[in-house]
Design a protein around this motif. Structure first.
Motif: not given
Length: 505
Positions: A37-53
């Protein structure tokens, strides 16, 4: 975790009910996999970055709530402590000039956030561990004002039943205790997501595990904690120890830590989700109304909320992720190995190296995980964290000789992994200009044996040689680090040391 949870107490029946729901979720996942039932390939990437103050003095600033109010963007969120933020970049399709597009988005977002922080006399910096953090900064009163962090802290503290012991021996040794999990907040990371089909998941995850040590070796950026010079990448031991629910007796019995590398190569994503249920008690037994099997029987797609929540409290360095987008379920590998920073160019060079080499290794006709014992991959990870760019790693011999041998990390990356990364990015359809620019940054780090950690350590020692105290040297190093990140040139090109003072008159 990203879940909207409300702080409260749990009774004995909550955990049993939650456990039952977890196993129903796992059965639902198994059905989704079996029914394709899973989605077809889409070559998708994602990015999260943790930051300091931090302030102009280089010291942490406990202002994330006020800064987020001024930023007023869903792309920015709280993190565990009040000196942390996180920026999330929308998924992109791997191909073309994707890394240049990401660079533009990141620079725009970070510059805007930095301006808003500046209204409160603060600034934003990407760094694995802020060198100027003190033990007094990492206490419960500095938790972000979000229920889920308070609740998670309370549950981990209750599970452990005693103070957390930090003991990290590197260049120097740090030993101390903490009454909360807040020291974990010192660890600020980059998370790289890759959507994969169930059939490719195991190959991609195994490849990511195999290459994690090389990622750390070239990308280390966390050599200091509480005024001590420790490992070149001190986040992994700090994260493990500051979230460790096991008192010494359970450690002695071989009970697994919640932050871990793993213990075997896998054959499916299901292996990892099942391990998380078998090995780790629930920390946040919060049940949703959904019955996942009933939803499947009705032809729907279940959220698997309990499984997703529990999965977020097991801190694998390569984590399996289940999600739903546009009505279709999908699986992602979340790579959590890398520290934040130093610059946008460095972050995207690390990303290009990862996505390229993982693609190539996952499609190799003789997969590296069939030739490298898992124990060696885990030992490589520790060695890379300890020694960074100077690490030596165990790796399969080339050719028909078989077996493994010890190699310099820089030699492995330069001679074997960078050509694989180039081929992998070509397979993704990444533009050659993007490919060459960002992989060239990794090549230069190898040539100069320089990364964020080595620059921080060298500059700190230069500062000491000028007569500064340790605390003053760490603060000066941090301020100089931020100055150079704002200029944007990659870390291998940074001059070591503090700028020469301008003579008066």
């Amino acid at each position: 975790m990203g879940e909207k949870v409300v702080a409260g107490r749990f009774d004995l029946s909550d955990r049993q009910l939650y456990r039952d729901k977890l196993w129903r979720c796992l059965a639902g996942l198994e059905r989704l996999l079996a029914e394709k039932r899973f989605d077809r390939p889409k070559n998708l990437m994602g990015l999260e970055i943790e930051l300091n103050l931090l302030g102009a003095d280089g010291m942490p600033r406990m202002l994330n709530g006020q800064v987020l109010e001024r930023i007023a963007s869903r792309d920015f969120q709280t993190e565990l402590a009040m000196f942390n933020l996180e920026v999330n970049i929308a998924p992109h399709r791997l191909g073309g000039r994707v890394f240049d597009r990401l660079a533009e988005e990141l620079r725009t977002s970070l510059a805007y956030a930095d301006r808003k922080a500046g209204e409160l006399d603060a600034g934003i910096v990407m760094i694995g561990i802020l060198p100027t953090l003190d033990r007094d900064d990492l206490v419960s009163s500095n938790l972000s004002a979000v229920d889920r962090y308070t609740l998670l802290n309370d549950q981990i503290v209750a599970a452990r039943g005693e103070d957390f012991a930090l003991d990290i021996e590197g260049v120097e040794r740090l030993t101390c205790t903490s009454k909360s999990i807040v020291p974990e907040a010192a660890c600020t990371s980059v998370q790289l997501h890759l959507q994969v089909t169930p059939g490719r998941f195991a190959d991609v995850w195994n490849a990511a595990q195999a290459v994690a040590a090389a990622q750390i070796a070239v990308g280390a950026n966390s050599p200091f904690l509480f005024g001590r010079e420790l490992w070149r990448e001190s986040r992994p031991p700090l994260f493990q120890q500051s979230t460790d629910t096991r008192p010494p007796e359970l450690q002695a019995q071989g009970v697994r830590p919640r932050t871990w590398f793993g213990e075997r190569w896998i054959s499916s994503a299901f292996d990892l989700f099942e391990e998380n249920l078998r090995y780790f008690p629930s920390l946040l037994p919060i049940c949703a109304d959904e019955d996942p099997l009933d939803v499947l029987d009705a032809g729907g797609i279940p959220e698997l909320g309990e499984l997703v929540l529990h999965n977020g409290t097991v801190y694998r360095w390569n984590r399996p992720v289940y999600g739903i987008a546009d009505g279709f379920p999908h699986l992602r590998v979340e790579n959590r190995v890398l520290p934040a920073g130093p610059t946008v160019t460095d972050v995207l060079a690390n990303a290009a190296f990862y996505y390229g080499v993982v693609r190539a290794l996952a499609e190799d006709s003789r997969p590296v995980w069939t030739r490298l014992p898992f124990e060696a991959a885990a030992a490589n990870f520790d060695a890379a964290c300890r020694y960074g760019i100077d690490a030596r790693l165990e790796w399969p011999r080339r050719g028909r000789l078989g077996g493994t041998t010890q190699v310099d990390a820089v030699g492995l990356v330069r001679d074997e992994l960078l050509p694989l990364a180039e081929a992998g990015l070509d397979a993704w359809g990444v533009d050659p200009a993007d490919r060459d620019l960002y992989l060239g940054v990794i090549e230069e780090r190898c040539r100069r044996r320089t990364n964020g950690a080595s620059w921080q350590a060298a500059t700190f020692h230069r500062a000491l040689e000028t007569g500064l105290s340790r605390d003053a040297a760490l603060a000066a190093t941090t301020r100089r680090y931020r100055e150079l990140t704002l200029l944007g040139e990659p870390v291998h090109s940074w001059p070591v040391g503090l700028p020469e003072p301008v003579p008066l008159g």
